[in-house]
Design a protein around this motif. Structure first.
Motif, PDB file in Angstrom:
ATOM      1  N   ARG A  71      -3.899   4.622 -16.699  1.00 10.69           N
ATOM      2  CA  ARG A  71      -5.838   3.949 -16.692  1.00 10.69           C
ATOM      3  C   ARG A  71      -5.581   3.941 -15.398  1.00 10.69           C
ATOM      4  NH1 ARG A  71      -8.767   1.050 -19.420  1.00 10.69           N
ATOM      5  NH2 ARG A  71      -9.565  -1.065 -18.144  1.00 10.69           N
ATOM      6  N   GLY A  72      -4.838   4.180 -14.113  1.00 10.18           N
ATOM      7  CA  GLY A  72      -5.405   3.619 -13.398  1.00 10.18           C
ATOM      8  C   GLY A  72      -5.884   4.188 -11.978  1.00 10.18           C
ATOM      9  N   ALA A  73      -5.460   6.362 -12.592  1.00  8.65           N
ATOM     10  CA  ALA A  73      -6.240   6.824 -11.479  1.00  8.65           C
ATOM     11  C   ALA A  73      -7.595   7.251 -12.079  1.00  8.65           C
ATOM     12  CB  ALA A  73      -5.795   8.204 -12.183  1.00  8.65           C
ATOM     13  N   MET A  74      -8.251   6.169 -13.243  1.00 14.80           N
ATOM     14  CA  MET A  74      -9.502   6.712 -13.609  1.00 14.80           C
ATOM     15  C   MET A  74      -9.993   5.400 -13.686  1.00 14.80           C
ATOM     16  SD  MET A  74      -9.435   8.061 -17.573  1.00 14.80           S
ATOM     17  CE  MET A  74      -7.825   6.418 -18.372  1.00 14.80           C
ATOM     18  N   HIS A  75      -9.685   4.551 -12.641  1.00 11.05           N
ATOM     19  CA  HIS A  75     -10.567   3.362 -12.238  1.00 11.05           C
ATOM     20  C   HIS A  75     -11.931   3.720 -11.895  1.00 11.05           C
ATOM     21  CE1 HIS A  75      -7.328   0.090 -11.664  1.00 11.05           C
ATOM     22  NE2 HIS A  75      -7.202   0.158 -13.800  1.00 11.05           N
TER      23      HIS A  75
END
Length: 288
Positions: free
Chosen positions: A164-168
């Protein structure tokens, strides 16, 4: 209620092909329901699901919940007929999948404009592709546009990312576009529906980002989302004290107040009033 005035803490997907789920949804404490004719419905069930959903929506009984219908894409064999069937009902909103540009929205808006039963029907957009994310600002200002739904599963697939962090950046970019246009923006789903702690963490992050709520895939997730995206009693009490202190300061001819050792200016009071307005909207929703 206006779009931003009503709460969207919990936005539950319900497959349009499951009659029992459609009936149960009338009793669930979700703020909004997305009746899904797209991903949640098998190809061989598309036509039957459309007819069933139209029948159930015509019957009503869903109370004060926001009712949103996700149709199939207009470039699929089912999209045009989905839209035609739903225009006869006139739901609060039509949710378009895989929106890539404002033109995608404008084409559907023109069809809604021409139908007598859809004067009040808004359009929401699934933000789930790289091109859609990049065009978020123009999509947010498209005709009848009223809300963004983050499609994090599809976006992760297209990006090839694992966290999910990669989509922040994509999440924040869409939220910025939504806030600039004054529309609703709800976070993507949490797939591990039995993982309550994980859901609570992701809801907390989504609220910290500024999302209005979270899309959900199971009724068991509703209570956690409702709690996470509602002002706490401590936040409500602080908001009241900030407003009172600021008003007292203004009455003394001063421009700032101090509450709990922190400066309170007019911008903080705006936030405090928004907190109380949200709490009031939630109370009204639950009472209804």
């Amino acid at each position: 209620m206006t779009l931003r005035a009503r709460p969207y803490r919990s936005v539950l997907y319900i497959p349009g092909s499951r009659d029992r789920a459609l009936e149960k949804a009338k009793e669930l404490p979700a703020d909004a329901i997305i009746f899904d004719l797209e991903d949640a419905v098998a190809v061989e069930e598309k036509v039957n699901a459309r007819a069933l959903l139209a029948e159930r929506l015509a019957e009503g009984g869903y109370g004060n919940r926001a009712l949103i219908v996700r149709i199939n894409g207009m470039d699929t064999p089912w999209g045009a007929e989905d839209l035609a069937a739903m225009m006869e009902i006139g739901p609060e909103a039509i949710l378009l999948p895989k929106v890539g540009s404002a033109a995608d929205v404008a084409a559907v808006a023109a069809m809604l404009d021409a139908h007598p039963r859809t004067a009040g029907t808004q359009i929401w957009a699934m933000m789930e592709s790289p091109v859609g994310i990049l065009n978020a600002a123009e999509i947010a200002r498209a005709p009848r546009m009223a809300g963004f739904v983050m499609g994090t599963n599809d976006l992760a697939k297209d990006l090839g990312c694992r966290t999910r962090g990669a989509m922040h950046m994509a999440l924040q970019h869409c939220l910025l576009a939504a806030r600039a246009a004054g529309i609703v923006c709800v976070d993507g789903v949490y797939n591990a529906f039995r993982d309550e702690e994980g859901l609570a963490r992701e809801c907390a992050e989504g609220r910290d980002f500024g999302f209005d709520g979270k899309t959900l895939i199971h009724p068991a997730q509703i209570a956690i989302a409702n709690a996470a995206f509602a002002p706490s009693e401590a936040e409500i009490e602080l908001a009241r004290r900030q407003i009172a202190a600021y008003e007292e300061a203004v009455a003394r001819g001063e421009g700032v107040a101090v509450v709990d050792g922190q400066i309170v200016e007019n911008l903080h009071v705006d936030t405090a009033r928004a907190t109380l307005a949200k709490a009031g909207a939630i109370a009204g929703q639950e009472a209804a």
